[in-house]
Design a protein around this motif. Structure first.
Motif, PDB file in Angstrom:
ATOM      1  N   SER A 106       0.848  -1.193   0.000  1.00  0.00           N
ATOM      2  CA  SER A 106       0.000   0.000   0.000  1.00  0.00           C
ATOM      3  C   SER A 106       0.885   1.246   0.000  1.00  0.00           C
ATOM      4  O   SER A 106       2.100   1.175   0.251  1.00  0.00           O
ATOM      5  N   ILE A 107       0.279   2.390  -0.283  1.00  0.00           N
ATOM      6  CA  ILE A 107       1.035   3.642  -0.304  1.00  0.00           C
ATOM      7  C   ILE A 107       1.669   3.899   1.061  1.00  0.00           C
ATOM      8  O   ILE A 107       2.834   4.311   1.162  1.00  0.00           O
ATOM      9  N   ALA A 108       0.922   3.641   2.136  1.00  0.00           N
ATOM     10  CA  ALA A 108       1.452   3.883   3.477  1.00  0.00           C
ATOM     11  C   ALA A 108       2.681   3.023   3.743  1.00  0.00           C
ATOM     12  O   ALA A 108       3.682   3.502   4.297  1.00  0.00           O
ATOM     13  N   VAL A 109       2.636   1.750   3.354  1.00  0.00           N
ATOM     14  CA  VAL A 109       3.780   0.868   3.577  1.00  0.00           C
ATOM     15  C   VAL A 109       4.962   1.310   2.722  1.00  0.00           C
ATOM     16  O   VAL A 109       6.122   1.297   3.184  1.00  0.00           O
ATOM     17  N   GLU A 110       4.711   1.717   1.493  1.00  0.00           N
ATOM     18  CA  GLU A 110       5.793   2.263   0.661  1.00  0.00           C
ATOM     19  C   GLU A 110       6.493   3.406   1.370  1.00  0.00           C
ATOM     20  O   GLU A 110       7.725   3.487   1.413  1.00  0.00           O
ATOM     21  N   GLY A 191      -4.648   8.945  18.221  1.00  0.00           N
ATOM     22  CA  GLY A 191      -5.028   8.563  16.864  1.00  0.00           C
ATOM     23  C   GLY A 191      -5.475   9.802  16.120  1.00  0.00           C
ATOM     24  O   GLY A 191      -6.357  10.514  16.586  1.00  0.00           O
ATOM     25  N   LEU A 192      -4.841  10.084  14.992  1.00  0.00           N
ATOM     26  CA  LEU A 192      -5.113  11.313  14.240  1.00  0.00           C
ATOM     27  C   LEU A 192      -5.784  10.991  12.912  1.00  0.00           C
ATOM     28  O   LEU A 192      -5.207  10.307  12.065  1.00  0.00           O
ATOM     29  N   LYS A 193      -7.000  11.477  12.739  1.00  0.00           N
ATOM     30  CA  LYS A 193      -7.693  11.415  11.452  1.00  0.00           C
ATOM     31  C   LYS A 193      -7.354  12.687  10.686  1.00  0.00           C
ATOM     32  O   LYS A 193      -7.814  13.768  11.040  1.00  0.00           O
ATOM     33  N   PRO A 194      -6.540  12.574   9.641  1.00  0.00           N
ATOM     34  CA  PRO A 194      -6.143  13.792   8.927  1.00  0.00           C
ATOM     35  C   PRO A 194      -7.274  14.341   8.062  1.00  0.00           C
ATOM     36  O   PRO A 194      -8.298  13.684   7.840  1.00  0.00           O
ATOM     37  N   THR A 195      -7.062  15.539   7.557  1.00  0.00           N
ATOM     38  CA  THR A 195      -7.962  16.098   6.556  1.00  0.00           C
ATOM     39  C   THR A 195      -8.025  15.160   5.354  1.00  0.00           C
ATOM     40  O   THR A 195      -7.003  14.625   4.912  1.00  0.00           O
ATOM     41  N   PHE A 196      -9.217  14.967   4.830  1.00  0.00           N
ATOM     42  CA  PHE A 196      -9.393  14.117   3.653  1.00  0.00           C
ATOM     43  C   PHE A 196      -8.475  14.583   2.526  1.00  0.00           C
ATOM     44  O   PHE A 196      -8.457  15.747   2.165  1.00  0.00           O
ATOM     45  N   GLY A 197      -7.677  13.654   2.006  1.00  0.00           N
ATOM     46  CA  GLY A 197      -6.769  13.961   0.908  1.00  0.00           C
ATOM     47  C   GLY A 197      -5.329  14.178   1.321  1.00  0.00           C
ATOM     48  O   GLY A 197      -4.438  14.099   0.473  1.00  0.00           O
ATOM     49  N   LEU A 198      -5.084  14.449   2.601  1.00  0.00           N
ATOM     50  CA  LEU A 198      -3.710  14.726   3.038  1.00  0.00           C
ATOM     51  C   LEU A 198      -2.852  13.463   3.028  1.00  0.00           C
ATOM     52  O   LEU A 198      -1.685  13.495   2.631  1.00  0.00           O
ATOM     53  N   VAL A 199      -3.424  12.354   3.489  1.00  0.00           N
ATOM     54  CA  VAL A 199      -2.730  11.061   3.481  1.00  0.00           C
ATOM     55  C   VAL A 199      -3.370  10.207   2.394  1.00  0.00           C
ATOM     56  O   VAL A 199      -4.538   9.827   2.516  1.00  0.00           O
ATOM     57  N   PRO A 200      -2.657   9.904   1.320  1.00  0.00           N
ATOM     58  CA  PRO A 200      -3.278   9.217   0.180  1.00  0.00           C
ATOM     59  C   PRO A 200      -3.653   7.780   0.481  1.00  0.00           C
ATOM     60  O   PRO A 200      -2.963   7.079   1.226  1.00  0.00           O
ATOM     61  N   GLU A 201      -4.778   7.366  -0.086  1.00  0.00           N
ATOM     62  CA  GLU A 201      -5.268   5.996  -0.012  1.00  0.00           C
ATOM     63  C   GLU A 201      -5.633   5.566  -1.423  1.00  0.00           C
ATOM     64  O   GLU A 201      -5.996   6.401  -2.258  1.00  0.00           O
ATOM     65  N   ARG A 202      -5.580   4.279  -1.693  1.00  0.00           N
ATOM     66  CA  ARG A 202      -6.040   3.809  -2.988  1.00  0.00           C
ATOM     67  C   ARG A 202      -6.596   2.393  -2.854  1.00  0.00           C
ATOM     68  O   ARG A 202      -5.889   1.487  -2.437  1.00  0.00           O
ATOM     69  N   GLN A 237       0.853  14.285  -1.658  1.00  0.00           N
ATOM     70  CA  GLN A 237       0.113  13.805  -2.819  1.00  0.00           C
ATOM     71  C   GLN A 237       0.713  12.532  -3.418  1.00  0.00           C
ATOM     72  O   GLN A 237       1.928  12.329  -3.422  1.00  0.00           O
ATOM     73  N   ASP A 238      -0.164  11.685  -3.923  1.00  0.00           N
ATOM     74  CA  ASP A 238       0.216  10.515  -4.706  1.00  0.00           C
ATOM     75  C   ASP A 238      -0.754  10.431  -5.876  1.00  0.00           C
ATOM     76  O   ASP A 238      -1.972  10.460  -5.678  1.00  0.00           O
ATOM     77  N   ARG A 239      -0.227  10.314  -7.077  1.00  0.00           N
ATOM     78  CA  ARG A 239      -1.069  10.377  -8.273  1.00  0.00           C
ATOM     79  C   ARG A 239      -2.056   9.215  -8.358  1.00  0.00           C
ATOM     80  O   ARG A 239      -3.048   9.296  -9.086  1.00  0.00           O
ATOM     81  N   ARG A 240      -1.824   8.147  -7.611  1.00  0.00           N
ATOM     82  CA  ARG A 240      -2.757   7.022  -7.630  1.00  0.00           C
ATOM     83  C   ARG A 240      -4.053   7.320  -6.893  1.00  0.00           C
ATOM     84  O   ARG A 240      -5.051   6.626  -7.078  1.00  0.00           O
ATOM     85  N   ASP A 241      -4.043   8.325  -6.031  1.00  0.00           N
ATOM     86  CA  ASP A 241      -5.238   8.714  -5.281  1.00  0.00           C
ATOM     87  C   ASP A 241      -5.787  10.001  -5.887  1.00  0.00           C
ATOM     88  O   ASP A 241      -5.186  11.066  -5.754  1.00  0.00           O
ATOM     89  N   PRO A 242      -6.946   9.947  -6.558  1.00  0.00           N
ATOM     90  CA  PRO A 242      -7.462  11.155  -7.226  1.00  0.00           C
ATOM     91  C   PRO A 242      -7.861  12.257  -6.265  1.00  0.00           C
ATOM     92  O   PRO A 242      -8.044  13.404  -6.682  1.00  0.00           O
ATOM     93  N   PHE A 243      -8.016  11.957  -4.978  1.00  0.00           N
ATOM     94  CA  PHE A 243      -8.382  12.979  -4.005  1.00  0.00           C
ATOM     95  C   PHE A 243      -7.167  13.531  -3.256  1.00  0.00           C
ATOM     96  O   PHE A 243      -7.302  14.462  -2.464  1.00  0.00           O
ATOM     97  N   SER A 244      -5.987  12.966  -3.448  1.00  0.00           N
ATOM     98  CA  SER A 244      -4.840  13.379  -2.650  1.00  0.00           C
ATOM     99  C   SER A 244      -4.366  14.773  -3.058  1.00  0.00           C
ATOM    100  O   SER A 244      -4.517  15.195  -4.205  1.00  0.00           O
TER     101      SER A 244
END
Length: 482
Positions: A106-110, A191-202, A237-244
């Protein structure tokens, strides 16, 4: 908790780089703590061999004078849901996926491994992260280390318990209604929930799935500084996540040194939304008083939100549709029939929430959602942060079969997860929010204080968390291994 486990992430990474400690010693300490606290079921998979080899690599790099990054040689745990490591089991808490192996990182593990971290194992989560208790048919229930009959929370309960035992300094989590913050409150960590888009997910098949309500991944740690270091690694930002989005020009670690008297804090005992247990209310109130005594400007405020029944229905319908779609994608990808598969009944009932909602009704729930956003924005226009309790009750029974409280402060409630927490509102509005330790009840149970900030102002949340940590230290308030 060992002397090594009590050190900060920056201290540990520095010690590995300069040879004061070895990464291998950190890994061995982590493995010893995991074994000593095995009854908590905090981990689904422990990576003894690969973690040791990764640690040796970090030690060899240090001997050559190489810097692998801000987490050089530091053990980190990853939640067994969307934090995937290639070649490692990725069960998502589902018994039918007990032997499933991730094919890609995953992006986080990378980002963690690029920063020099050592992945020590994957942490327990309820099936598909569907609720705020961590129990599944693979690893069992994860209790809070403070009371083995009560839940570590969910769905990042394994990560929170691992932190509270000192097995690791950092662990990943994810959040669609409180899954980072609720376990943090149950286990006396952050536990921190960031602003949507700050930490990329895919998600492999659906890059647009995370927006309704806002689903995010984020950092968990024991201290404000460690949380800041971790966010620094994950954000951007990570280009794989369109909201990042590109990360703001913020020094998250420096934010933890901000003077307390520079903070303007709004305080709501219950968001003017739902009842809160007296023990929780008293503990959070005392923490807020300590923050004010340390110099912060603190005002009690009224919060204008839609009625609980309307706003919770908006959340339930939207998260229900999200979960049903996610479950269908999992069913198709792995050939699982959720009607007949070996899964918890609560999984089936959560899937049913979305299948009973039509598309028009789901979209119309953006009306109360918008009203909630406007109500929170009206407060944050004049303050750095808004603080509330995280949970409305102390940690509850660890077993899914026992349900949730049906009465709070003498008032009858429905016995559903939204009754037990004040976190889900901010997955509707998208504001960043963290749970930090507020203190312990007279019974010794942890209570969380939720800190909500302006969008992309995680630095204000971290500043407030650090100020509370200075005023009301908690890092020595963890139970010994039993």
């Amino acid at each position: 908790m060992s002397a090594l486990a009590a050190q900060s992430v920056r201290e540990l990474a520095t010690a590995v780089r300069d040879g004061t400690h070895s990464s291998l010693a950190l890994v061995e300490t982590a493995l010893e703590r995991i074994e000593a606290t095995a009854e908590l079921n905090a981990f689904i998979t422990v990576l003894e061999d690969t973690a040791r080899e990764r640690a040796r690599t970090a030690d060899r790099a240090a001997a050559r004078g190489e810097n692998l990054g801000p987490l050089h040689g530091v053990p980190v745990a990853i939640k067994d849901l969307r934090s995937r490591k290639a070649g490692v089991r990725n069960t998502m808490g589902l018994a039918p996926l007990a032997d499933n192996v991730a094919e890609v990182d995953s992006i986080a593990v990378e980002r963690l491994e690029a920063a020099g971290a050592v992945i020590i194992g994957t942490t327990n989560t309820p099936a598909l992260g569907h609720t705020i208790k961590t129990e599944n048919r693979i690893a069992g229930a994860t209790p809070t280390p403070f009371d083995h009959d009560r839940s570590a929370g969910g769905s990042s309960g394994g990560s929170a318990a691992a932190l509270a035992t000192g097995a690791v300094q950092l662990a990943t989590g994810s959040d669609i209604g409180g899954s980072l913050r609720v376990p943090a409150a149950c286990c006396n960590v952050i536990g921190l929930k960031p602003t949507f888009g700050l930490v990329p997910e895919r998600v492999a098949d659906d890059g647009f799935s995370t927006h309704s309500p806002f689903f995010v991944g984020g950092p968990m740690a024991r201290t404000a500084e460690d949380t800041a270091v971790f966010l620094d690694v994950l954000a951007g930002q990570d280009r794989r996540d369109p909201f990042s989005v590109p990360r703001p020009e913020s020094d998250y670690v420096q934010a933890t040194d901000r003077a307390t008297d520079e903070l303007a804090v709004a305080y709501s005992p219950n968001l003017d939304l739902q009842p809160v247990a007296p023990a929780v209310r008293a503990t959070v109130s005392a923490a807020v008083d300590d923050l004010a005594a340390a110099g912060a400007t603190v005002d009690t405020v009224d919060v204008s939100l839609p009625p609980y029944e309307d706003l919770s229905m908006a959340y339930v319908e939207q998260v229900g549709v999200f979960f049903s779609a996610f479950a269908q994608q999992i069913a198709e990808r792995y050939d699982i029939d959720f009607e007949t598969a070996d899964v918890e009944e609560t999984v089936r009932s959560t899937i049913a929430l979305g299948t009973e909602t039509d598309a028009t009704a789901e979209r119309l729930q953006n009306v109360p959602r918008t009203a909630a956003y406007d109500g929170i924005e009206a407060i944050l226009t004049d303050y750095d942060v808004l603080v509330t309790p995280t949970l409305t009750v102390p940690p509850y029974s660890k077993h899914l079969a026992n349900g949730y409280p049906t009465a709070i402060d003498g008032q009858s409630v429905m016995g559903v997860p939204t009754d037990a927490m004040l976190t889900w509102v901010f997955n509707l509005t998208g504001h960043p929010a963290a749970s930090v330790p507020a203190g312990l009840t007279d019974d010794g149970l942890p209570v969380g204080l939720q800190i909500v900030g302006n969008r992309f102002a995680e630095k204000d949340i971290l500043s407030t968390a650090a100020a509370l940590e200075r005023a009301r230290p908690w890092t020595d308030r963890y139970p010994a291994a039993k």
